[in-house]
Design a protein around this motif. Structure first.
Motif, PDB file in Angstrom:
ATOM      1  N   MET A  23       0.874  -1.052   0.086  1.00 27.84           N
ATOM      2  CA  MET A  23      -0.037   0.133   0.142  1.00 27.84           C
ATOM      3  C   MET A  23       0.890   1.437   0.080  1.00 27.84           C
ATOM      4  O   MET A  23       0.848   2.218  -0.705  1.00 27.84           O
ATOM      5  N   LYS A  24       1.779   1.196   0.932  1.00 29.49           N
ATOM      6  CA  LYS A  24       2.742   2.495   1.127  1.00 29.49           C
ATOM      7  C   LYS A  24       3.057   2.532  -0.348  1.00 29.49           C
ATOM      8  O   LYS A  24       3.704   3.822  -1.108  1.00 29.49           O
ATOM      9  N   ALA A  25       3.923   1.530  -1.091  1.00 26.40           N
ATOM     10  CA  ALA A  25       4.309   1.642  -1.881  1.00 26.40           C
ATOM     11  C   ALA A  25       3.361   2.125  -3.040  1.00 26.40           C
ATOM     12  O   ALA A  25       4.128   2.968  -4.686  1.00 26.40           O
ATOM     13  N   SER A  26       2.051   1.408  -3.290  1.00 28.17           N
ATOM     14  CA  SER A  26       1.691   2.134  -4.691  1.00 28.17           C
ATOM     15  C   SER A  26       1.331   3.798  -3.875  1.00 28.17           C
ATOM     16  O   SER A  26       0.865   4.414  -4.813  1.00 28.17           O
ATOM     17  N   VAL A  41       2.313  -3.885 -12.608  1.00 31.10           N
ATOM     18  CA  VAL A  41       2.680  -3.986 -11.253  1.00 31.10           C
ATOM     19  C   VAL A  41       3.318  -5.379 -11.414  1.00 31.10           C
ATOM     20  O   VAL A  41       2.965  -6.579 -11.220  1.00 31.10           O
ATOM     21  N   ILE A  42       4.741  -5.923 -10.496  1.00 29.29           N
ATOM     22  CA  ILE A  42       5.114  -7.739 -10.751  1.00 29.29           C
ATOM     23  C   ILE A  42       5.210  -7.432  -9.714  1.00 29.29           C
ATOM     24  O   ILE A  42       6.147  -7.192  -8.829  1.00 29.29           O
ATOM     25  N   LEU A  43       4.550  -8.530  -8.657  1.00 31.79           N
ATOM     26  CA  LEU A  43       4.899  -9.670  -7.488  1.00 31.79           C
ATOM     27  C   LEU A  43       6.015 -10.521  -7.957  1.00 31.79           C
ATOM     28  O   LEU A  43       5.604 -11.562  -8.557  1.00 31.79           O
ATOM     29  N   ILE A  87       6.832  -1.637  -9.056  1.00 33.79           N
ATOM     30  CA  ILE A  87       5.643  -0.820  -9.963  1.00 33.79           C
ATOM     31  C   ILE A  87       6.746   0.615 -11.319  1.00 33.79           C
ATOM     32  O   ILE A  87       7.475   1.278 -11.294  1.00 33.79           O
ATOM     33  N   GLU A  88       5.178  -0.180 -12.318  1.00 37.53           N
ATOM     34  CA  GLU A  88       6.000   1.042 -13.452  1.00 37.53           C
ATOM     35  C   GLU A  88       5.040   1.569 -13.925  1.00 37.53           C
ATOM     36  O   GLU A  88       3.502   1.136 -14.228  1.00 37.53           O
ATOM     37  N   LYS A  98      10.343   3.168 -13.496  1.00 41.39           N
ATOM     38  CA  LYS A  98      10.239   2.087 -13.195  1.00 41.39           C
ATOM     39  C   LYS A  98      11.139   1.875 -11.518  1.00 41.39           C
ATOM     40  O   LYS A  98      12.104   2.124 -11.281  1.00 41.39           O
ATOM     41  N   HIS A  99       9.826   1.291 -10.705  1.00 43.38           N
ATOM     42  CA  HIS A  99      10.849   1.057  -9.305  1.00 43.38           C
ATOM     43  C   HIS A  99      10.145   0.403  -8.707  1.00 43.38           C
ATOM     44  O   HIS A  99       9.508  -0.240  -8.827  1.00 43.38           O
TER      45      HIS A  99
END
Length: 402
Positions: A23-26, A41-43, A87-88, A98-99
């Protein structure tokens, strides 16, 4: 060592590493690229293996809403940290940036290899041995030591944590029905609470009350409700159950419990600093085991035990969780997590009682620092199947559908 504020955070369940962290990343991506119209998003690792059960995809989409969001569960590639995601951001199909994010546990994230919201150390010490020596030289209790370095504003923060813990237990006690997901587990906190109040034996009653409170907070977590990381969301039932019991049933003063929460936070802080609180890195010993150490220390403090006894209680609480695996059935924070919180809560009381009397007859050969180091080494030896991947243990023995 950083502030205890990093241990206690209020947020949505069911997982600090799989829900709160993503959630914080988003949110970071939304703030950095507000013009984006799509996010990919890639997990990886544990986030991919148990993300569905931990509601990782749901919280990401909810946070990024109404932006278009595509999520891939990458089960092939491996990363250095098991809780890695990328996440891009795009606008009109053109990449904006992208990070890479790592959810390190307790809701904390690292961005592109750098710690997010880096804060200065507030404590000059990072081991229990050093803290004990400092306190002994100055005749300080552990809570006084904390107050010196955290500052006066810390009281307001912990009081808010105290209120949030009581609220999550009370809310959970008043709910019935079935928890979300394919396991179809019934909420049992309310029924346990009723059973406790019908007990004639006071020992059984108090034990069941504590268990019902742990179930209440953990069931709130499992359903995506608001809970407190203590030190994680997977272990969020241990401390609140003790706080609720000691406040409402045993009528301990609020000020005592506030100070006790500070001492518990110091224990969690030491574990996070010198080992880990991530189940994906070290198994459930790093989550429920850490919570048991924290709760044991809090109980010992509230019972006016000496600093050495408090350390002994924390050491007992963690030592006897060494090797505890993280094997969530179906990837949900339910089996064995909910019951495990209840068992650990009762163990906290037992550990504090043992520490109170055992330190009168012998000096502890195993220090708290030693058992934290051992936990970290043990976690590194645990196979990936037993570290929040749902690939081993109960997760492959117990059916994930009724």
């Amino acid at each position: 060592m950083q502030s205890i504020k990093n241990i206690y955070k209020i947020g949505p369940g069911p997982s600090s590493s799989h829900t709160f962290g993503p959630m914080k990343a988003s949110s970071y991506m939304l703030e950095k690229y507000p013009e984006a119209d799509r996010f990919d998003v890639i997990l990886y690792g544990s986030l991919a293996l148990t993300g569905k059960g931990h509601l990782t995809d749901m919280i990401i989409k909810k946070t990024l809403n109404p932006k278009e969001t595509n999520i891939e569960f990458n089960l092939k590639d491996t990363c250095k940290h098991p809780n890695t995601m990328t996440i891009e951001a795009f606008k009109e199909n053109q990449s904006l940036g992208k990070h890479q994010f790592v959810s390190v546990g307790g809701g904390k994230i690292e961005i592109d290899g750098q710690k997010n919201d880096e804060v200065d150390d507030v404590y000059p010490h990072s081991t229990m041995d050093d803290i004990q020596n400092y306190c002994k030289q100055r005749h300080l209790r552990l809570d006084q030591y904390i107050d010196i370095f955290e500052g006066p504003e810390f009281d307001a923060y912990i009081k808010n944590i105290f209120k949030a813990m009581l609220k999550c237990v009370k809310t959970g006690l008043n709910k019935t029905g079935v928890l979300p997901g394919s396991l179809k587990l019934d909420r049992v906190a309310h029924a346990l609470f009723q059973s406790a109040n019908s007990c004639e034996d006071i020992t059984d009653k108090n034990n069941l009350l504590v268990c019902s409170y742990a179930y209440a907070a953990s069931e709130q977590n499992a359903s995506g409700g608001t809970v407190v990381t203590a030190p994680t969301m997977g272990s969020c039932g241990v401390l609140p159950s003790l706080v609720y019991h000691f406040y409402h049933d045993l009528h301990y003063p609020k000020v005592t419990l506030i100070q006790g929460l500070k001492v518990a936070g110091l224990i969690g802080n030491l574990i996070q600093t010198n080992a880990t609180i991530s189940g994906a890195k070290a198994g459930c010993q790093a989550e429920v085991g850490a919570a048991c150490a924290m709760g044991s220390a809090m109980v010992a403090y509230c019972q006016m035990q000496a600093n050495e006894q408090i350390e002994c209680a924390a050491e007992i609480g963690l030592e006897h969780h060494l090797g505890l695996t993280c094997d969530p059935v179906g990837g949900y924070v339910m089996i064995p997590c909910i019951e495990r919180n209840a068992v650990a809560a009762t163990r906290c009381i037992d550990a504090a009682r043992l520490a109170k009397y055992i330190r009168n007859v012998k000096k502890n050969r195993v220090s708290f620092d030693m058992v934290v180091k051992t936990m970290n080494l043990t976690g590194k030896k645990l196979p990936i199947e037993l570290k929040e991947s749902a690939l081993g243990g109960l997760a492959v023995v117990v059916p994930d559908k009724v």
